[in-house]
Every structure is written in C-alpha cells, then in structure tokens.
Write an enzyme that holds these catalytic residues in place. Structure first.
Site, PDB file in Angstrom:
ATOM      1  N   ASP A 171       0.845  -1.192   0.000  1.00  0.00           N
ATOM      2  CA  ASP A 171       0.000   0.000   0.000  1.00  0.00           C
ATOM      3  C   ASP A 171       0.880   1.242   0.000  1.00  0.00           C
ATOM      4  OD1 ASP A 171      -2.936   0.857   0.288  1.00  0.00           O
ATOM      5  OD2 ASP A 171      -1.872   2.156   1.711  1.00  0.00           O
TER       6      ASP A 171
HETATM    7  N1  LIG Z   1       3.090   3.375 -12.693  1.00  0.00           N
HETATM    8  C1  LIG Z   1       3.139   4.043 -11.511  1.00  0.00           C
HETATM    9  N2  LIG Z   1       2.271   3.694 -10.523  1.00  0.00           N
HETATM   10  C2  LIG Z   1       2.363   4.390  -9.361  1.00  0.00           C
HETATM   11  C3  LIG Z   1       3.279   5.439  -9.148  1.00  0.00           C
HETATM   12  N3  LIG Z   1       3.088   5.906  -7.878  1.00  0.00           N
HETATM   13  C4  LIG Z   1       2.091   5.185  -7.326  1.00  0.00           C
HETATM   14  N4  LIG Z   1       1.667   4.261  -8.215  1.00  0.00           N
HETATM   15  C5  LIG Z   1       0.609   3.259  -8.028  1.00  0.00           C
HETATM   16  O1  LIG Z   1      -0.481   3.863  -7.371  1.00  0.00           O
HETATM   17  C6  LIG Z   1      -1.148   2.875  -6.609  1.00  0.00           C
HETATM   18  C7  LIG Z   1      -1.220   3.335  -5.161  1.00  0.00           C
HETATM   19  O2  LIG Z   1      -2.449   2.929  -4.637  1.00  0.00           O
HETATM   20  P1  LIG Z   1      -2.588   1.677  -3.638  1.00  0.00           P
HETATM   21  O3  LIG Z   1      -3.888   1.841  -2.936  1.00  0.00           O
HETATM   22  O4  LIG Z   1      -1.363   1.490  -2.848  1.00  0.00           O
HETATM   23  O5  LIG Z   1      -2.683   0.380  -4.576  1.00  0.00           O
HETATM   24  P2  LIG Z   1      -3.804   0.028  -5.650  1.00  0.00           P
HETATM   25  O6  LIG Z   1      -3.320   0.414  -7.008  1.00  0.00           O
HETATM   26  O7  LIG Z   1      -5.132   0.540  -5.228  1.00  0.00           O
HETATM   27  O8  LIG Z   1      -3.815  -1.555  -5.632  1.00  0.00           O
HETATM   28  P3  LIG Z   1      -4.059  -2.497  -4.385  1.00  0.00           P
HETATM   29  O9  LIG Z   1      -2.703  -2.974  -3.964  1.00  0.00           O
HETATM   30  O10 LIG Z   1      -4.911  -3.605  -4.955  1.00  0.00           O
HETATM   31  O11 LIG Z   1      -4.749  -1.694  -3.322  1.00  0.00           O
HETATM   32  C8  LIG Z   1      -0.333   1.592  -6.722  1.00  0.00           C
HETATM   33  O12 LIG Z   1      -0.851   0.766  -7.746  1.00  0.00           O
HETATM   34  C9  LIG Z   1       1.028   2.124  -7.116  1.00  0.00           C
HETATM   35  O13 LIG Z   1       1.789   1.137  -7.790  1.00  0.00           O
HETATM   36  C10 LIG Z   1       4.170   5.776 -10.220  1.00  0.00           C
HETATM   37  O14 LIG Z   1       5.001   6.691 -10.129  1.00  0.00           O
HETATM   38  N5  LIG Z   1       4.067   5.035 -11.360  1.00  0.00           N
END
Ligand SMILES: Nc1nc2c(ncn2[C@@H]2O[C@H](COP(=O)(O)OP(=O)(O)OP(=O)(O)O)[C@@H](O)[C@H]2O)c(=O)[nH]1
Length: 202
Positions: free
Chosen positions: A79
């Site tokens: 997360d």
């Molecule tokens: N491609 C990319 N993705 C990013 C970057 N910064 C953050 N993210 C993505 O933003 C999301 C952050 O939200 P989270 O709630 O942690 O994760 P999520 O995408 O909702 O996925 P879950 O793990 O299923 O909760 C993650 O998928 C990270 O990989 C970046 O600079 N590049």
C-alpha cells in the site's frame, strides 16, 4: 527463466500492474489476486494518523485477506499513502480532482510512504515501510492543465495523480528515495527478505 524457488508462484494481493511488473521483471513467478477489502473503513476504524503506519496496516490487511484463502502460499500485500504535512491524500476521482490535488502539492515537498508485507498461512513474516520525498515544481494553472491533458485518465490510478516513469516526471524538481518506493513497492527490502528465506536463486 525464473529466480523463484518455490513450486507455487508468489501471490501479489494487488490490482497494481506496476507492482506485478516489478516482481515479474525481477524474474519472480507471480500471480495477482487483488484483496477486496474496504481500505478507507479499515483506516478509519484503526484511528491511525501516521501515513507510514496506515500504509503498513493496509499492506498487511491485504496480504492477510488473501492468505486466508490460499493456504501454504507466500502472499505479498502493498500500500502507498501520500502526505503533505498532516494532510493525507487519496487517489483523485477524476481529472478535475487530480488538477486540484496537484495545485495543492505544487511548489511543496510531499512524502510517499510505501509499505509491503509478506504473509503465509495468516502469519505476517515480513513488514517494511519506505519513504520517498517528492519536491514538486511551482506549477502554473496552465502547466497543470497541460499535464492533466497529457497524462489523461492515468492521473486517477495513483495516489499522487502521477506516474513518475511517464509524464509525471515533468512535475518534479527533486526526488529523494528509491524509484521502487515511488512506484509503490519497496522492492529491495522485499527481495532481501525473500532471499533470507532461500526463496530466490540469486
Ligand atoms: N506506474 C506508476 N504507478 C504508481 C506510481 N506511484 C504510485 N503508483 C501506483 O499507485 C497505486 C497506489 O495505490 P494503492 O492503494 O497502494 O494500490 P492500488 O493500485 O489501489 O492496488 P491495491 O494494492 O490492490 O490496493 C499503486 O498501484 C502504485 O503502484 C508511479 O510513479 N508510477
């Protein structure tokens, strides 16, 4: 070729394509099974305020949720939270919310806390939080509008409304912390743990 020594693949309890690609590109056999948990409710019920503790809790909850359904499997949860001072941000709902969020972050340094947990048969074997500090350029309204137009709907896919390895790089003056932490997965500490369990061939 895989560097993953277990017969069964590693489970990533995440919908995040970039998290999966980081593990797959490292040669790890990984399958993704997103954890259908109510992150906001868990966060509120916890009463936690610290962004690193919130990220650690949610990473552990995701991995534990999936671990309960997949016995005898290594499950990774992750997360990421974004904090500007005491203010926590979530993923923007749409492009307008992304523009407003970037306006707030513009010209300031915010912190990304990325947490990872490894759970097996309901036992948390590993938990780690890494921090990156992101100093955003002082952006004009037209620069923000141009960025949002260029980045498109991808602005709603991450907590900071940017993908650093893509158009998001244009938003920043300075970055402190490792690249993987910014993308949402403290990869190096995770690999060190997996290696310590003799799960990696390199
Ligand atoms: N491609 C990319 N993705 C990013 C970057 N910064 C953050 N993210 C993505 O933003 C999301 C952050 O939200 P989270 O709630 O942690 O994760 P999520 O995408 O909702 O996925 P879950 O793990 O299923 O909760 C993650 O998928 C990270 O990989 C970046 O600079 N590049």
């Amino acid at each position: 070729m895989t560097v993953w020594r277990e017969r069964q693949s590693l489970i990533l309890a995440s919908q995040s394509a970039v998290r999966k690609s980081l593990l797959a590109n490292a040669g790890i056999a990984v399958e993704t099974i997103p954890a259908d948990i109510d992150e906001r409710a868990i966060q509120q019920n916890s009463g936690l305020k610290d962004p690193g503790e919130i990220a650690a809790l949610l990473a552990c909850e995701k991995a534990t949720f999936i671990s309960a359904k997949y016995p005898d499997r290594y499950v990774v949860g992750a997360d990421q939270t974004l904090a500007l001072g005491d203010q926590l941000f979530s993923k923007p709902a749409d492009r307008a919310a992304a523009a407003a969020q970037i306006t707030t972050l513009s010209g300031q340094t915010h912190a990304l806390h990325s947490a990872v947990s490894v759970v097996k048969d309901g036992v948390t074997l590993f938990s780690h939080v890494s921090v990156a500090r992101m100093t955003m350029r002082a952006l004009t309204g037209s620069e923000i509008a141009a960025y949002v137009d260029e980045a498109g709907d991808a602005v709603t896919a991450s907590v900071g409304a940017y993908q650093l390895e893509r158009t998001g790089v244009h938003l920043f003056d300075r970055i402190e912390g490792d690249h993987f932490t910014i993308l949402g997965l403290p990869l190096l500490p995770l690999l060190a743990f997996l290696r310590s369990r003799n799960l990696l061939a390199v």
